[in-house]
Design a protein around this motif. Structure first.
Motif, PDB file in Angstrom:
ATOM      1  N   THR A 179       0.853  -1.196   0.000  1.00  0.00           N
ATOM      2  CA  THR A 179       0.000   0.000   0.000  1.00  0.00           C
ATOM      3  C   THR A 179       0.888   1.246   0.000  1.00  0.00           C
ATOM      4  O   THR A 179       2.071   1.179   0.350  1.00  0.00           O
ATOM      5  CB  THR A 179      -0.884   0.067   1.267  1.00  0.00           C
ATOM      6  N   ASP A 180       0.257   2.370  -0.371  1.00  0.00           N
ATOM      7  CA  ASP A 180       0.988   3.631  -0.384  1.00  0.00           C
ATOM      8  C   ASP A 180       1.487   3.987   1.009  1.00  0.00           C
ATOM      9  O   ASP A 180       2.612   4.420   1.208  1.00  0.00           O
ATOM     10  CB  ASP A 180       0.076   4.765  -0.897  1.00  0.00           C
ATOM     11  N   ILE A 181       0.606   3.795   1.993  1.00  0.00           N
ATOM     12  CA  ILE A 181       0.951   4.170   3.365  1.00  0.00           C
ATOM     13  C   ILE A 181       2.137   3.337   3.865  1.00  0.00           C
ATOM     14  O   ILE A 181       3.021   3.822   4.559  1.00  0.00           O
ATOM     15  CB  ILE A 181      -0.301   4.035   4.280  1.00  0.00           C
ATOM     16  N   GLU A 182       2.175   2.087   3.436  1.00  0.00           N
ATOM     17  CA  GLU A 182       3.260   1.196   3.859  1.00  0.00           C
ATOM     18  C   GLU A 182       4.610   1.668   3.299  1.00  0.00           C
ATOM     19  O   GLU A 182       5.612   1.738   4.025  1.00  0.00           O
ATOM     20  CB  GLU A 182       2.958  -0.231   3.379  1.00  0.00           C
ATOM     21  N   GLU A 186      -5.248  12.031   4.689  1.00  0.00           N
ATOM     22  CA  GLU A 186      -5.436  12.422   6.090  1.00  0.00           C
ATOM     23  C   GLU A 186      -4.977  11.305   7.029  1.00  0.00           C
ATOM     24  O   GLU A 186      -4.399  11.553   8.080  1.00  0.00           O
ATOM     25  CB  GLU A 186      -6.904  12.764   6.371  1.00  0.00           C
ATOM     26  N   GLU A 187      -5.248  10.061   6.619  1.00  0.00           N
ATOM     27  CA  GLU A 187      -4.830   8.899   7.407  1.00  0.00           C
ATOM     28  C   GLU A 187      -3.305   8.868   7.558  1.00  0.00           C
ATOM     29  O   GLU A 187      -2.774   8.637   8.643  1.00  0.00           O
ATOM     30  CB  GLU A 187      -5.254   7.639   6.642  1.00  0.00           C
ATOM     31  N   ILE A 188      -2.639   9.125   6.437  1.00  0.00           N
ATOM     32  CA  ILE A 188      -1.171   9.145   6.462  1.00  0.00           C
ATOM     33  C   ILE A 188      -0.690  10.261   7.389  1.00  0.00           C
ATOM     34  O   ILE A 188       0.220  10.082   8.194  1.00  0.00           O
ATOM     35  CB  ILE A 188      -0.606   9.331   5.028  1.00  0.00           C
ATOM     36  N   SER A 189      -1.350  11.418   7.274  1.00  0.00           N
ATOM     37  CA  SER A 189      -0.992  12.566   8.110  1.00  0.00           C
ATOM     38  C   SER A 189      -1.131  12.228   9.591  1.00  0.00           C
ATOM     39  O   SER A 189      -0.228  12.470  10.391  1.00  0.00           O
ATOM     40  CB  SER A 189      -1.890  13.759   7.738  1.00  0.00           C
ATOM     41  N   ILE A 227       1.802  12.134  12.524  1.00  0.00           N
ATOM     42  CA  ILE A 227       1.727  12.947  13.743  1.00  0.00           C
ATOM     43  C   ILE A 227       1.806  12.056  14.989  1.00  0.00           C
ATOM     44  O   ILE A 227       2.471  12.376  15.966  1.00  0.00           O
ATOM     45  CB  ILE A 227       0.436  13.809  13.754  1.00  0.00           C
ATOM     46  N   GLU A 228       1.136  10.893  14.912  1.00  0.00           N
ATOM     47  CA  GLU A 228       1.158   9.984  16.066  1.00  0.00           C
ATOM     48  C   GLU A 228       2.556   9.450  16.337  1.00  0.00           C
ATOM     49  O   GLU A 228       2.981   9.337  17.485  1.00  0.00           O
ATOM     50  CB  GLU A 228       0.197   8.805  15.825  1.00  0.00           C
ATOM     51  N   THR A 229       3.255   9.107  15.261  1.00  0.00           N
ATOM     52  CA  THR A 229       4.590   8.535  15.454  1.00  0.00           C
ATOM     53  C   THR A 229       5.665   9.598  15.666  1.00  0.00           C
ATOM     54  O   THR A 229       6.712   9.307  16.227  1.00  0.00           O
ATOM     55  CB  THR A 229       4.978   7.630  14.259  1.00  0.00           C
TER      56      THR A 229
END
Lengths: 543, 280
Positions: A477-480, A511-514, A518-520
């Motif tokens: 996936t892109d996020i991965e 937004e999910e990626i964002s 921020i969390e990490t």
């Protein structure tokens, strides 16, 4: 529809007074088109006022023949002509009157002949006829009328319809003939005004008076868009002197001789009229001399002297205030509507569409450079395959051009942001280039084929990520893949992450990626922007 | 008799510094809704910024009346016959006009010179401090006025804004117009040129702003006076002072808070760094 085969004096009055009202409705829109020859923006108003004077005289004429009314129109136009466009318009009526001389009424062929006479008279009135103006429009229109007659058409409406259509096409083409129009992205204002008058007359003859009351004339849109979001810039900086206009009355004025005497005294000379009344329009540095000369020949009326340098200066000032800087323009190459807006909002003077799969030509970039409102231009290619093309432009223009070799969108953004409003041209290019090292670029796309590279085994269409042009991650996936790259980078020094998502990516996923970043990495400021770029689902900037 | 110095609240000369250097400060006005407050007198900076942020109110500002200056002139004219007035840039405020008009009413009793600082905040304030020092060393009105007029072009101001929202809203944006409308969040750096706000560049973070300001100030080899001010973030101002301490003695850096009137346009989290070059 019923045919009209003959028109008399009263018909001329009715159709052109309807045309005047029609013109009046769009005179402000036409004003807004005006960029030639000086940016004073009042062509629509000038033509409308000229037409009013034209029609007042037409109604005053005791002679109701076609010839009588046309001559009255010519006289009214001459007396009330305002500005360049008004004077040329008055000559169109004068030619028409000559063409209809002694005629009680006229038919379609008589109209075509009279229009040709208008063309001849209008061209003769201007000492240096320029194509791409209302002169070209009346010429194209008259030629269309003539062809219809040669084809045997006797209906005035259908001949006039062909005339109006040809005028409209001619107006649309004016930017191809005149560079100032092309640069400004508008059609010629005088041509548009003439088209509107002819169109108004046609609509009246077709019985569309109700529609004319409710609707508004259309401004013809230029079809030429070399580059996007090029602001209308100062065109050239030559002294214009004074725009001098007046009406000279007397006996035996001999306009031809007068014209020869004035020819060397200025630019844009127009001398029109007859032995008893002549209207003169000239751009001169010495208006006093012109008026002196005129008062020796007769009486001078309706004198208007305007300082065009002042007008031009005001115009330049007005333009400058809209620009990010007064002497250096920055041109960027980028694709995607969102990214185009981002660069525009940061002060880019123009955006040349192009990128990874669509490299712009040298000519595309050159056009943007030539249209830029500045003599000094900095180009940001934003792709390693476009840097060389951009470099070519330096040798093809008189302007000073420097290329800051940005290889990605994030590099382009940091370079443009680093623009120093007080630094000179060369210093700015250096400052912008120095800023490039402050950013890292992640690009997320799909593998176009199955291959092995950098120790990674790739399937076709698999998400992959490049860090500063080097392929370093592949995943499902892109996020991965973004996560894989981020974990490889020292993020301690980073402060701002910007995610530009592409035309095939979803805002929600961006937004999910964002949120994940921020969390990490809570110390980071993360922004999500719709880039709209093709092929790259995500372009991530790390500053 | 000793020259007396008058300035306005925009110079950000406040508190102990006012009495220490012996200047009289005429307040401008800031208005929330129907209520008019004398800058720093009837509304403190703390209260002002709290209301600016929390109420989302749109304060507006007004220059002092000629009468405000006249009263100060009259009072001072009992102690001196020479007054020097240093005010905020006439391109940013009508304060200069009021100061001049008041002078016309009192000319015969007292000599008054009005200097347009062509700056604001400590860019104006450092000129006041410099003039006060000269007076302390015995300068008379003509001398200190000439000196201050010459110093105007050596006074520099760099402003870091967290946002241009407040400046744009107040209509004072001037040549910084080009910085507006960015789709990315950016922090503008501004300066004063010929008395008006002008753009310098844009940065994306506070620390990038620190670096940029530092390199700009460091380019001047001979700084006589330096000031760092903030609107709401003392912490950020402290970082700026730390950063600048390598080029200018930390204990000599003047510290102040941006006045409510200027804060109306600068907004929260803004900073102003001012410095006066020594005479060449």
């Amino acid at each position: 529809m019923s045919q009209i085969t003959s028109l008399a004096g009263q018909d001329l009055r009715d159709m052109f007074s309807a045309a005047t009202s029609w013109l009046e409705k769009s005179s402000a829109d036409i004003d807004a088109l005006n960029v030639f020859p000086v940016p004073d923006g009042d062509t629509g108003t000038n033509m409308m006022l000229t037409m009013r004077s034209t029609m007042e005289e037409a109604y005053r004429a005791p002679d109701h023949s076609a010839s009588g009314v046309a001559h009255a129109m010519a006289k009214g136009a001459l007396m009330g002509a305002r500005g360049n466009s008004g004077v040329i318009l008055s000559q169109i009526w004068r030619g028409l009157a000559q063409g209809l001389d002694d005629k009680e009424s006229f038919d379609a062929s008589g109209l075509a002949v009279a229009l040709q006479q208008s063309v001849a008279t209008a061209y003769k009135a201007v000492s240096n006829p320029v194509e791409g103006t209302m002169l070209t429009v009346i010429k194209d229109a008259a030629n269309a009328a003539e062809s219809r007659i040669e084809e045997g058409d006797e209906d005035i409406i259908s001949v006039l319809e062909a005339t109006v259509n040809a005028a409209g096409e001619s107006v649309a083409k004016t930017p191809t003939l005149l560079k100032v129009l092309k640069d400004a992205g508008v059609v010629d204002a005088g041509g548009q005004g003439l088209y509107t008058i002819l169109e108004g007359a046609l609509r009246y003859l077709k019985g569309e008076t109700e529609a004319m009351r409710l609707r508004k004339p259309q401004i013809i849109v230029s079809e030429i868009h070399a580059t996007t979001s090029v602001p209308i810039g100062p065109v050239e900086e030559v002294p214009y002197g004074y725009c001098t206009e007046f009406l000279l009355k007397g006996d035996k004025l001999e306009p031809e001789i007068l014209r020869k005497r004035l020819e060397k005294k200025g630019e844009s000379l127009i001398v029109v009229g007859d032995d008893s009344a002549v209207r003169i329009h000239i751009h001169t540095l010495t208006p006093g001399h012109i008026i002196d000369l005129a008062t020796k020949l007769g009486t001078v009326h309706q004198v208007s002297i305007r300082n065009m340098d002042e007008q031009h200066q005001d115009f330049l000032e007005m333009q400058k205030e809209r620009l990010p800087t007064t002497d250096t323009a920055v041109i960027v190459v980028v694709s995607g509507d969102g990214l185009t807006d981002v660069f525009g909002s940061l002060g880019a003077a123009a955006v040349v569409p192009g990128g990874q799969t669509m490299n712009p030509s040298t000519k595309d970039i050159l056009q943007a450079v030539e249209s830029a409102p500045s003599e000094q231009v900095i180009i940001l290619p934003n792709n390693k395959n476009i840097i060389l093309t951009a470099n070519q432009v330096q040798n093809l223009t008189q302007k000073k051009v420097l290329v800051v070799p940005t290889k990605s969108v994030p590099q382009g953004v940091v370079a443009l942001l680093a623009f120093d409003y007080e630094a000179d041209f060369n210093t700015n290019a250096r400052i912008m280039e120095n800023a490039l090292s402050s950013v890292k670029t992640i690009e997320v796309t799909r593998s176009v084929r199955a291959t092995k590279i950098n120790g990674l085994k790739l399937r076709r269409r698999q998400p992959i990520a490049l860090l500063d042009d080097e392929l370093i991650a592949a995943g499902e996936t892109d996020i991965e893949v973004i996560d894989k790259v981020l974990s490889d980078i020292e993020l301690e020094q980073a402060e701002v992450i910007t995610i530009y998502y592409g035309s095939d990516a979803e805002a929600s996923e961006a937004e999910e990626i964002s949120t994940y970043i921020i969390e990490t990495h809570p110390h980071l400021q993360v922004e999500v922007i719709r880039g709209g770029q093709p092929h790259y689902n995500y372009i991530v900037s790390i500053e | 008799m000793v020259v007396k110095i008058v300035t306005d609240t925009l110079s950000d000369i406040t508190g102990d510094l006012t009495s220490e250097i012996g200047v009289t400060v005429v307040p401008l006005y800031v208005r929330f809704g129907e209520t008019l407050y004398r800058d720093r007198v009837e509304i403190s900076t703390d209260e002002f910024y709290r209301r600016l942020i929390n109420e989302g109110a749109f304060p507006s500002t007004t220059q002092p009346t000629p009468n405000d200056f006249l009263e100060v002139y009259k009072k001072l004219s009992k102690e001196t016959d020479e007054i020097l007035v240093i005010v905020v840039s006439s391109k940013l405020s009508g304060t200069y006009q009021s100061a001049i008009q008041a002078r016309e009413l009192l000319k015969r009793e007292c000599r008054i010179e009005v200097v347009d600082s062509l700056s604001v905040a400590m860019g104006e304030g450092l000129l006041v401090i410099d003039a006060a020092r000269a007076v302390k060393e015995g300068a008379k009105l003509d001398e200190v006025t000439a000196m201050t007029r010459k110093a105007v072009s050596r006074s520099h101001l760099i402003a870091y804004f967290d946002t241009l929202k407040y400046l744009a809203r107040g209509g004072r944006i001037g040549k910084a117009q080009g910085l507006l409308g960015s789709m990315l969040s950016v922090k503008p750096l501004l300066t004063i040129r010929e008395g008006e706000m002008a753009p310098l560049t844009r940065v994306r973070s506070f620390s990038a702003g620190l670096d940029h300001v530092y390199s700009m100030v460091a380019a001047y080899p001979n700084i006589k006076l330096l000031a760092v001010e903030h609107s709401t973030s003392l912490e950020n101002a402290n970082k700026m002072v730390e950063k600048l301490s390598s080029i200018f003695p930390k204990e000599k850096i003047y510290r102040s808070v941006i006045s409510p009137v200027v804060g109306t346009y600068a907004g929260p989290d803004a900073m102003a760094i001012s410095f006066l070059e020594a005479e060449k």
